[in-house]
Structures are given as C-alpha cells and as structure tokens.
Scaffold this motif. Structure first.
Motif, short mmCIF file in Angstrom:
data_model
loop_
_atom_site.label_atom_id
_atom_site.label_comp_id
_atom_site.label_asym_id
_atom_site.label_seq_id
_atom_site.Cartn_x
_atom_site.Cartn_y
_atom_site.Cartn_z
N LYS A 120 -10.82 -5.66 4.80
CA LYS A 120 -10.96 -6.06 6.19
C LYS A 120 -10.03 -5.22 7.06
CE LYS A 120 -10.44 -9.97 9.31
NZ LYS A 120 -9.95 -11.33 9.47
N ALA A 121 -10.58 -4.72 8.14
CA ALA A 121 -9.79 -4.06 9.18
C ALA A 121 -9.77 -5.01 10.36
CB ALA A 121 -10.41 -2.73 9.57
N ASP A 122 -8.57 -5.38 10.80
CA ASP A 122 -8.45 -6.42 11.82
C ASP A 122 -7.68 -5.90 13.03
OD1 ASP A 122 -8.14 -8.71 13.29
OD2 ASP A 122 -7.42 -9.92 11.63
N GLY A 123 -8.39 -5.60 14.09
CA GLY A 123 -7.78 -5.14 15.32
C GLY A 123 -7.31 -6.26 16.23
N GLU A 124 -7.59 -7.50 15.85
CA GLU A 124 -7.22 -8.64 16.69
C GLU A 124 -5.87 -9.25 16.32
OE1 GLU A 124 -10.44 -11.41 16.76
OE2 GLU A 124 -11.81 -9.98 17.64
N ARG A 125 -5.25 -8.77 15.25
CA ARG A 125 -3.92 -9.25 14.88
C ARG A 125 -2.91 -8.80 15.93
NH1 ARG A 125 -3.23 -7.28 8.63
NH2 ARG A 125 -5.03 -8.35 7.79
N ALA A 126 -1.76 -9.46 15.93
CA ALA A 126 -0.68 -9.02 16.83
C ALA A 126 -0.31 -7.56 16.52
CB ALA A 126 0.54 -9.92 16.66
N THR A 127 -0.29 -7.23 15.24
CA THR A 127 -0.13 -5.84 14.80
C THR A 127 -1.40 -5.51 14.03
OG1 THR A 127 2.25 -6.14 14.56
CG2 THR A 127 1.26 -4.28 13.42
N PRO A 128 -2.30 -4.66 14.58
CA PRO A 128 -3.54 -4.36 13.87
C PRO A 128 -3.27 -3.88 12.45
CG PRO A 128 -3.59 -3.44 16.07
CD PRO A 128 -2.18 -3.95 15.84
N GLY A 129 -4.15 -4.27 11.55
CA GLY A 129 -3.91 -3.88 10.18
C GLY A 129 -5.09 -4.10 9.26
N TRP A 130 -4.81 -3.90 8.00
CA TRP A 130 -5.81 -3.93 6.94
C TRP A 130 -5.43 -4.98 5.91
CZ3 TRP A 130 -9.97 -0.46 6.62
CH2 TRP A 130 -9.99 0.53 7.60
N THR A 131 -6.43 -5.56 5.29
CA THR A 131 -6.25 -6.43 4.13
C THR A 131 -7.22 -5.96 3.06
OG1 THR A 131 -5.62 -8.33 5.48
CG2 THR A 131 -6.42 -8.80 3.26
N LEU A 132 -6.71 -5.82 1.85
CA LEU A 132 -7.50 -5.41 0.70
C LEU A 132 -7.20 -6.39 -0.43
CD1 LEU A 132 -9.23 -3.40 -0.95
CD2 LEU A 132 -7.16 -2.04 -1.26
N ILE A 133 -8.25 -7.04 -0.96
CA ILE A 133 -8.10 -7.98 -2.06
C ILE A 133 -9.06 -7.55 -3.16
CG2 ILE A 133 -8.34 -10.38 -2.81
CD1 ILE A 133 -7.87 -11.18 0.16
N VAL A 134 -8.56 -7.49 -4.40
CA VAL A 134 -9.40 -7.19 -5.56
C VAL A 134 -9.11 -8.24 -6.63
CG1 VAL A 134 -9.64 -4.72 -5.11
CG2 VAL A 134 -7.72 -5.50 -6.45
N HIS A 135 -10.18 -8.68 -7.32
CA HIS A 135 -10.01 -9.66 -8.39
C HIS A 135 -11.22 -9.67 -9.30
CE1 HIS A 135 -12.75 -12.83 -6.87
NE2 HIS A 135 -12.44 -12.32 -5.70
N GLY A 136 -11.04 -10.23 -10.47
CA GLY A 136 -12.13 -10.36 -11.42
C GLY A 136 -12.20 -9.19 -12.38
N GLY A 137 -13.29 -9.15 -13.13
CA GLY A 137 -13.45 -8.09 -14.12
C GLY A 137 -12.30 -8.11 -15.11
N ALA A 138 -11.72 -6.94 -15.37
CA ALA A 138 -10.63 -6.81 -16.33
C ALA A 138 -9.26 -7.15 -15.74
CB ALA A 138 -10.61 -5.39 -16.88
N LEU A 139 -9.21 -7.50 -14.45
CA LEU A 139 -7.93 -7.79 -13.82
C LEU A 139 -7.48 -9.21 -14.16
CD1 LEU A 139 -8.50 -6.31 -10.25
CD2 LEU A 139 -7.22 -5.30 -12.13
N PRO A 140 -6.26 -9.36 -14.67
CA PRO A 140 -5.77 -10.70 -14.99
C PRO A 140 -5.36 -11.50 -13.76
CG PRO A 140 -4.11 -9.06 -15.54
CD PRO A 140 -5.34 -8.32 -15.09
N ASP A 141 -5.04 -10.82 -12.67
CA ASP A 141 -4.56 -11.49 -11.46
C ASP A 141 -5.30 -10.99 -10.23
OD1 ASP A 141 -2.40 -12.86 -12.81
OD2 ASP A 141 -1.35 -10.94 -12.84
N ILE A 142 -5.28 -11.80 -9.18
CA ILE A 142 -5.77 -11.37 -7.87
C ILE A 142 -4.72 -10.44 -7.28
CG2 ILE A 142 -6.29 -12.10 -5.51
CD1 ILE A 142 -7.37 -14.71 -6.67
N LEU A 143 -5.15 -9.31 -6.75
CA LEU A 143 -4.25 -8.38 -6.08
C LEU A 143 -4.58 -8.37 -4.60
CD1 LEU A 143 -4.44 -5.38 -8.58
CD2 LEU A 143 -2.73 -7.21 -8.50
N ARG A 144 -3.55 -8.51 -3.77
CA ARG A 144 -3.75 -8.49 -2.32
C ARG A 144 -2.75 -7.51 -1.71
NH1 ARG A 144 -4.57 -13.03 2.23
NH2 ARG A 144 -4.08 -11.70 4.00
N PHE A 145 -3.26 -6.71 -0.77
CA PHE A 145 -2.45 -5.72 -0.09
C PHE A 145 -2.72 -5.81 1.40
CE2 PHE A 145 -3.97 -4.37 -4.19
CZ PHE A 145 -2.79 -4.18 -4.87
#
Length: 87
Positions: free
Chosen positions: A37-62
């Motif tokens: 997600k690219a979010d220009g409506e935040r107080a500080t515009p930014g990005w969110t990247l979440i990956v999970h499932g498959g061979a990943l043991p944990d949810i990763l969020r950046f």
C-alpha cells in the motif's frame, strides 16, 4: 500523467522498486500473500508492505517513507528466515 516520460526514466534507473516487484511476483509464485500500500493521506506519506504464508513462519510487515527501504528490509528478513530469494 501524460506522455509516458516517467516510464523511460525508470528504464535508466537501477532501482530497488523494480527489483522489489520481481521479488513480489516470485513470492506469490511460492504461495506467499503480499499486501502493498502506498498511502499519501498519512501525516507522513509512506508505504506498507506485508508478506505472509507459504514457507514463511511469521507475518512480515514493513513501513517506511520510501518503497525501496521497505523492499530492502523485506529482502533481509526473507533471507534471515531461510527463504532463498533468487536475486
């Protein structure tokens, strides 16, 4: 955006964002779910990247102000979890 001049500009860059999209495609092929997600409506515009499932043991969020920072951290964490990212 008109004319497509930004596309020709991307061809000249060796950008992490382009590599990141290739890695996201590869992750989906491995059964990993991806949310970007690219979010220009935040107080500080930014990005969110979440990956999970498959061979990943944990949810990763950046979260970050720039996409390339999220992708770099994602690659480090994926490799840290033992996923052989072809890059």
């Amino acid at each position: 955006m008109s004319g497509g001049s930004w596309i020709s500009g991307l061809e000249e860059l060796d950008c992490t964002e382009g590599t990141g999209v290739l890695v996201l495609d590869w992750l989906v092929e491995q059964g990993v779910s991806v949310f970007l997600k690219a979010d220009g409506e935040r107080a500080t515009p930014g990005w969110t990247l979440i990956v999970h499932g498959g061979a990943l043991p944990d949810i990763l969020r950046f979260d970050g102000r720039q996409a390339d920072g999220c992708f770099r951290r994602m690659l480090l964490d994926l490799r840290g979890q033992g996923l052989a990212v072809p890059l």
